[in-house]
Scaffold this motif. Sequence first.
Motif, PDB file in Angstrom:
ATOM      1  N   ASP A 101       2.512   4.307  -4.648  1.00 24.59           N
ATOM      2  CA  ASP A 101       1.477   4.854  -3.766  1.00 24.59           C
ATOM      3  C   ASP A 101       1.081   3.843  -2.700  1.00 24.59           C
ATOM      4  OD1 ASP A 101       1.374   7.210  -5.252  1.00 24.59           O
ATOM      5  OD2 ASP A 101      -0.230   6.470  -6.546  1.00 24.59           O
ATOM      6  N   LYS A 102       0.867   2.609  -3.130  1.00 22.29           N
ATOM      7  CA  LYS A 102       0.469   1.552  -2.198  1.00 22.29           C
ATOM      8  C   LYS A 102       1.554   1.307  -1.155  1.00 22.29           C
ATOM      9  CE  LYS A 102      -2.506  -0.785  -5.567  1.00 22.29           C
ATOM     10  NZ  LYS A 102      -2.701  -2.006  -6.398  1.00 22.29           N
ATOM     11  N   ASN A 103       2.805   1.351  -1.589  1.00 22.92           N
ATOM     12  CA  ASN A 103       3.911   1.168  -0.645  1.00 22.92           C
ATOM     13  C   ASN A 103       3.965   2.309   0.361  1.00 22.92           C
ATOM     14  OD1 ASN A 103       4.754  -1.220  -1.842  1.00 22.92           O
ATOM     15  ND2 ASN A 103       6.245  -0.211  -3.185  1.00 22.92           N
ATOM     16  N   ASP A 104       3.752   3.545  -0.119  1.00 19.76           N
ATOM     17  CA  ASP A 104       3.758   4.703   0.774  1.00 19.76           C
ATOM     18  C   ASP A 104       2.655   4.596   1.825  1.00 19.76           C
ATOM     19  OD1 ASP A 104       5.939   5.887  -0.424  1.00 19.76           O
ATOM     20  OD2 ASP A 104       4.776   7.314  -1.608  1.00 19.76           O
ATOM     21  N   LEU A 105       1.478   4.202   1.405  1.00 16.50           N
ATOM     22  CA  LEU A 105       0.358   4.088   2.345  1.00 16.50           C
ATOM     23  C   LEU A 105       0.591   2.958   3.336  1.00 16.50           C
ATOM     24  CD1 LEU A 105      -2.662   4.712  -0.051  1.00 16.50           C
ATOM     25  CD2 LEU A 105      -1.610   6.310   1.554  1.00 16.50           C
ATOM     26  N   ALA A 106       1.191   1.863   2.865  1.00 19.39           N
ATOM     27  CA  ALA A 106       1.495   0.749   3.765  1.00 19.39           C
ATOM     28  C   ALA A 106       2.544   1.162   4.798  1.00 19.39           C
ATOM     29  CB  ALA A 106       1.985  -0.457   2.962  1.00 19.39           C
ATOM     30  N   GLU A 107       3.533   1.954   4.365  1.00 17.68           N
ATOM     31  CA  GLU A 107       4.559   2.439   5.282  1.00 17.68           C
ATOM     32  C   GLU A 107       3.958   3.383   6.316  1.00 17.68           C
ATOM     33  OE1 GLU A 107       8.257   2.596   7.021  1.00 17.68           O
ATOM     34  OE2 GLU A 107       7.485   1.253   5.466  1.00 17.68           O
TER      35      GLU A 107
END
Length: 317
Positions: A101-107
């Motif tokens: 989730d954190k990676n998706d939001l950062a992307e």
Amino acid sequence: VYSSLGRADLAIPLLLAAKAMAPAHEELISTHMDLIYATVAAGNSDAAEDQTSALKQLAACRATFERKRHPLYRARAAYYLALAYVRRARRDEGRPLSAQDKNDLAEAERLLGDLSKEASGDVRFPLLASSVQSAIERKRGQFARAAALAEAAAMNVSASRSQWIYIDLLLARGLARMGGGNSSEAANDFSEGLAIVERARNRRLEAVFLLQLSRTYAAMGKTRPAMATFSRYEELQNFMEAQTADVKGLAETVRAILSRSSQPLTFTLQDDLDPVEAQKQFRRFLVEWARFRTSNETEAAKKLKVSRQTLYNWLNE
């Protein structure tokens, strides 16, 4: 146009036909069709594999537009790609953010650079970037910041000149306020947005605002207005535009919230009301009550032990 109205059943065949007729050397036009197709497909299914497929398609479109040095199309692709990442992150708001989730939001956040005025060449995209950033902050649980971002952008856009961007920001601000516990102001945002989309006759967005408003009333303990607003949504179910995957999912969430409501429902009438009118109001109340405790009109009629025709008659008399 059909895509914006939620009519995937009409949009996709047109896109496929146009794609087949497009000249092979027109890569920009062909890729732009792919972009529209991916956004329609992503909005028409909540299945994880469909969302992943849409992400890949959108990323490929953005890469093509970047290679072709078309900043406006690249910004459009980046906007929908960022939304797709946000949509995939923490689908269950009751659990903490995972590493994915954190990676998706950062992307999603990284892609917002394509939406700046300098990168896109269009003053509208920074406003859309604020809406996406607001959604990112909501997923992170930063509701005050999410509301402030949408508020600042809404102040810089005219509802008459950029109506759909303003509606997007109203929805973003309302959701952020709702998440932060400010239900009263959230209800104001949803009510304002609802009035605009009703005038525009956009049934999909009308359904979205009605459902969000119903959920907000329920959070405020206003069970009767919540039920009445949900009934207005149910009246839209004959419109294909109001049957997209996102709307159906939201409707089930709101229905579950209303079914768990512990506030008792009461029916009161003024003493001098005509008996015939009093009977009509009571029947409409019964229909509302049954509809919120069942999944469809047939089940509602069974709960009241009447025919479906009688149910419709009571509602419309």
